[in-house]
Design a protein around this motif. Structure first.
Motif, PDB file in Angstrom:
ATOM      1  N   GLU A  11       3.340   1.037   0.467  1.00 56.65           N
ATOM      2  CA  GLU A  11       4.098   1.913   1.306  1.00 56.65           C
ATOM      3  C   GLU A  11       3.963   3.306   1.234  1.00 56.65           C
ATOM      4  O   GLU A  11       3.961   3.956   2.132  1.00 56.65           O
ATOM      5  CB  GLU A  11       5.603   1.632   0.519  1.00 56.65           C
ATOM      6  CG  GLU A  11       6.210   0.313   0.755  1.00 56.65           C
ATOM      7  CD  GLU A  11       7.500   0.130   0.282  1.00 56.65           C
ATOM      8  OE1 GLU A  11       8.160  -1.004   0.611  1.00 56.65           O
ATOM      9  OE2 GLU A  11       7.772   0.565  -0.753  1.00 56.65           O
ATOM     10  N   ARG A  12       3.145   3.946  -0.037  1.00 57.19           N
ATOM     11  CA  ARG A  12       3.277   5.001  -0.124  1.00 57.19           C
ATOM     12  C   ARG A  12       1.688   5.472   0.950  1.00 57.19           C
ATOM     13  O   ARG A  12       1.738   6.727   1.481  1.00 57.19           O
ATOM     14  CB  ARG A  12       2.770   5.566  -1.573  1.00 57.19           C
ATOM     15  CG  ARG A  12       2.490   7.091  -1.845  1.00 57.19           C
ATOM     16  CD  ARG A  12       2.655   7.478  -3.173  1.00 57.19           C
ATOM     17  NE  ARG A  12       3.883   7.182  -3.762  1.00 57.19           N
ATOM     18  CZ  ARG A  12       4.920   8.198  -3.248  1.00 57.19           C
ATOM     19  NH1 ARG A  12       4.615   9.465  -2.444  1.00 57.19           N
ATOM     20  NH2 ARG A  12       5.916   8.030  -3.993  1.00 57.19           N
ATOM     21  N   ALA A  13       0.852   4.711   0.961  1.00 60.64           N
ATOM     22  CA  ALA A  13      -0.313   4.956   1.428  1.00 60.64           C
ATOM     23  C   ALA A  13       0.093   4.813   3.052  1.00 60.64           C
ATOM     24  O   ALA A  13      -0.571   5.562   3.819  1.00 60.64           O
ATOM     25  CB  ALA A  13      -1.330   3.695   1.420  1.00 60.64           C
ATOM     26  N   GLU A  14       0.917   3.866   3.588  1.00 60.93           N
ATOM     27  CA  GLU A  14       1.563   3.955   5.149  1.00 60.93           C
ATOM     28  C   GLU A  14       2.013   5.111   5.193  1.00 60.93           C
ATOM     29  O   GLU A  14       2.189   5.862   6.576  1.00 60.93           O
ATOM     30  CB  GLU A  14       2.370   2.680   5.136  1.00 60.93           C
ATOM     31  CG  GLU A  14       2.770   2.839   6.649  1.00 60.93           C
ATOM     32  CD  GLU A  14       1.865   2.232   7.597  1.00 60.93           C
ATOM     33  OE1 GLU A  14       2.019   2.341   8.714  1.00 60.93           O
ATOM     34  OE2 GLU A  14       0.641   2.045   7.214  1.00 60.93           O
ATOM     35  N   LEU A  15       2.991   5.659   4.316  1.00 63.18           N
ATOM     36  CA  LEU A  15       3.915   6.878   4.616  1.00 63.18           C
ATOM     37  C   LEU A  15       2.697   8.006   4.647  1.00 63.18           C
ATOM     38  O   LEU A  15       2.914   8.936   5.672  1.00 63.18           O
ATOM     39  CB  LEU A  15       4.733   7.189   3.374  1.00 63.18           C
ATOM     40  CG  LEU A  15       5.516   8.649   3.369  1.00 63.18           C
ATOM     41  CD1 LEU A  15       6.150   8.588   4.611  1.00 63.18           C
ATOM     42  CD2 LEU A  15       6.453   8.813   2.387  1.00 63.18           C
ATOM     43  N   GLU A  16       1.919   8.141   3.911  1.00 65.95           N
ATOM     44  CA  GLU A  16       0.835   9.396   3.963  1.00 65.95           C
ATOM     45  C   GLU A  16      -0.045   9.253   5.039  1.00 65.95           C
ATOM     46  O   GLU A  16      -0.280  10.098   5.916  1.00 65.95           O
ATOM     47  CB  GLU A  16      -0.294   9.170   2.647  1.00 65.95           C
ATOM     48  CG  GLU A  16       0.417   9.547   1.489  1.00 65.95           C
ATOM     49  CD  GLU A  16       0.832  10.845   1.421  1.00 65.95           C
ATOM     50  OE1 GLU A  16       0.421  11.681   2.240  1.00 65.95           O
ATOM     51  OE2 GLU A  16       1.942  11.145   0.511  1.00 65.95           O
ATOM     52  N   ARG A  17      -0.147   8.077   5.642  1.00 63.23           N
ATOM     53  CA  ARG A  17      -1.101   7.807   6.978  1.00 63.23           C
ATOM     54  C   ARG A  17      -0.241   8.418   8.102  1.00 63.23           C
ATOM     55  O   ARG A  17      -0.632   8.973   8.963  1.00 63.23           O
ATOM     56  CB  ARG A  17      -1.462   6.200   7.114  1.00 63.23           C
ATOM     57  CG  ARG A  17      -2.447   6.161   8.363  1.00 63.23           C
ATOM     58  CD  ARG A  17      -2.512   4.764   8.787  1.00 63.23           C
ATOM     59  NE  ARG A  17      -1.100   3.906   9.019  1.00 63.23           N
ATOM     60  CZ  ARG A  17      -0.564   4.053  10.110  1.00 63.23           C
ATOM     61  NH1 ARG A  17      -1.386   4.429  11.193  1.00 63.23           N
ATOM     62  NH2 ARG A  17       0.594   3.250  10.633  1.00 63.23           N
ATOM     63  N   LEU A  18       0.966   8.021   8.074  1.00 56.52           N
ATOM     64  CA  LEU A  18       1.913   8.467   9.069  1.00 56.52           C
ATOM     65  C   LEU A  18       2.142  10.114   9.287  1.00 56.52           C
ATOM     66  O   LEU A  18       2.305  10.508  10.246  1.00 56.52           O
ATOM     67  CB  LEU A  18       3.197   7.538   8.923  1.00 56.52           C
ATOM     68  CG  LEU A  18       3.456   6.175   9.279  1.00 56.52           C
ATOM     69  CD1 LEU A  18       4.554   5.751   9.155  1.00 56.52           C
ATOM     70  CD2 LEU A  18       2.958   5.870  10.701  1.00 56.52           C
TER      71      LEU A  18
END
Length: 425
Positions: A11-18
């Motif tokens: 989830e943190r990786a997806e947040l950083e990507r967004l």
């Protein structure tokens, strides 16, 4: 999920990507939504140029439509002024028209009796008989016959004049006189005047002297020796009489000068207007309709001018039916020309419209395609071979695409051409 719940690694990786994607988008947009990397928006300059282009194209097409009837009149006028054969072809039917024949015969008869006092001569002859000792009652009765005798002689003369006017010799003389007078007509319309056809005091006249001389000789040959007393005169037959003759003569001179350039200018304006228009097909439709409307206006103008002309010519100079025949005969080539241009304009407009993407145009093309196929199939079923034309017109399959089209797929679409004929055929 609570705000204090820690994010998983995914989830943190997806947040950083967004967040990175959002930052990249903001960077491209820049302040105010228009960064250096953004696509340029349409400027006001090109839009204004497109509007001016449309306005100029419309203006050129309107000018072309306005020049179209003037060009047609200029060409017709120039032909009448410079082409002797066309001028003779225009006026030749007048010699065979009964109304014109009656008008000319009446004028020639009146001219003859201007120089012959038949009733006075008859009265003198009867007085001479009465002086020979006739009874008073008989002498009075003879005097009463003076008017009927004069009327009889006038009727005889009118009959002979009518025979002359209705003869082939008069028609030939009419043609020859007009052919010889054509150059003089040009001189009259350009203001020089003189010759067989003259323009004077707002009146266009034809010299009748040659025809009066012919009638005089015929009357003498028929036994009416009194006709020999008619001297050589320069009587005239009025073709036109109107206060507008002088202005019309100036207009004719101007149209003769512009007769070559007006049609060229109209065609150039028409082509330029269609070329500058954003939608060439719609511009062509508008041009065709505009030309057709201009021809209708010209036809109405000719009808209005006909009424003005007939009202301007006194019946004592030229009978109404003769004046109407004269006008209709002279402008018949102009009317034929405007009808031709009218039909051409409508054909061009219809062709441009039917080639467009509108529902009506597509259905019309589909109907035409179906009609062609129906006719070809019916002919072949009846035993008539349409030959290469039928092969060329018949819709065929092939690699032209499977999408429906309002036009038939022609043989070249498949790349195979017409089907090969068997050797036994």
């Amino acid at each position: 999920m609570s705000e204090d719940t820690p994010l998983s690694a995914d989830e943190r990786a997806e947040l950083e990507r967004l967040r990175a994607e959002n930052a990249a988008l903001r960077a491209r947009a820049g302040p105010g939504g228009a960064g250096p990397g953004a696509e340029p928006t349409p400027a006001a300059g090109p839009a204004a140029r497109r509007r001016w282009r449309t306005v100029v194209a419309a203006l050129l097409l309107v000018l072309a439509c306005l020049l179209a009837p003037l060009s047609l009149v200029a060409v017709w006028t120039r032909n009448q002024l410079t082409d002797t054969d066309r001028y003779v072809a225009t006026v030749s039917p007048l010699a065979r028209d009964p109304a014109i024949q009656d008008a000319i015969a009446d004028q020639i008869t009146a001219q003859v009796f201007t120089y012959l006092d038949v009733q006075g001569l008859t009265t003198q002859a009867l007085d001479a008989l009465a002086e020979r000792g006739l009874p008073p009652a008989l002498a009075g009765q003879l005097q009463a016959l003076a008017a009927p005798i004069a009327d009889g002689i006038r009727g005889f003369t009118r009959t002979e004049v009518g025979k002359v006017v209705q003869s082939d010799a008069f028609a030939d003389a009419w043609v020859q006189a007009n052919r010889v007078a054509h150059e003089q007509l040009v001189a009259a319309l350009t203001g020089e005047g003189g010759g067989a056809i003259t323009v004077e005091n707002d009146t266009v006249s034809l010299n009748l002297a040659p025809f009066i001389q012919t009638v005089k000789q015929r009357l003498v040959d028929a036994g009416f020796s009194l006709a020999a007393r008619v001297p050589e005169v320069n009587a005239s037959f009025v073709l036109f009489q109107s206060a507008d003759v002088t202005r019309a003569r100036r207009a004719f001179n101007l149209l003769d000068t512009l007769g070559v350039w007006l049609p060229v200018a109209a065609l150039v304006l028409l082509a330029a207007g269609v070329y500058l228009a954003r939608d060439h097909r719609r511009a062509l439709v508008g041009a065709g309709v505009g030309i057709a409307v201009a021809m209708v206006v010209l036809a109405l103008g000719l009808a209005v001018f006909r009424s003005i002309y007939l009202d301007a010519v006194p019946a004592s100079i030229l009978p109404h039916d003769a004046a109407a025949t004269l006008y209709d005969t002279i402008v018949r080539f102009l009317r034929a020309g405007l009808r031709t241009v009218l039909v051409l304009g409508l054909v061009v407009a219809a062709g441009a419209f039917l080639s467009g993407p509108s529902v009506t145009a597509v259905r019309a093309r589909q109907s035409l395609t179906g009609a062609i196929g129906w006719l070809a199939g019916g002919a072949e079923r009846a035993g008539f071979s349409t030959g290469p034309v039928g092969t060329w017109c018949r819709p065929t399959g092939g690699p032209c695409g499977s999408a429906p089209s309002p036009w038939p797929r022609w043989p070249w679409c498949s790349g195979t051409g017409p089907p090969a004929r068997s050797s036994s055929a």
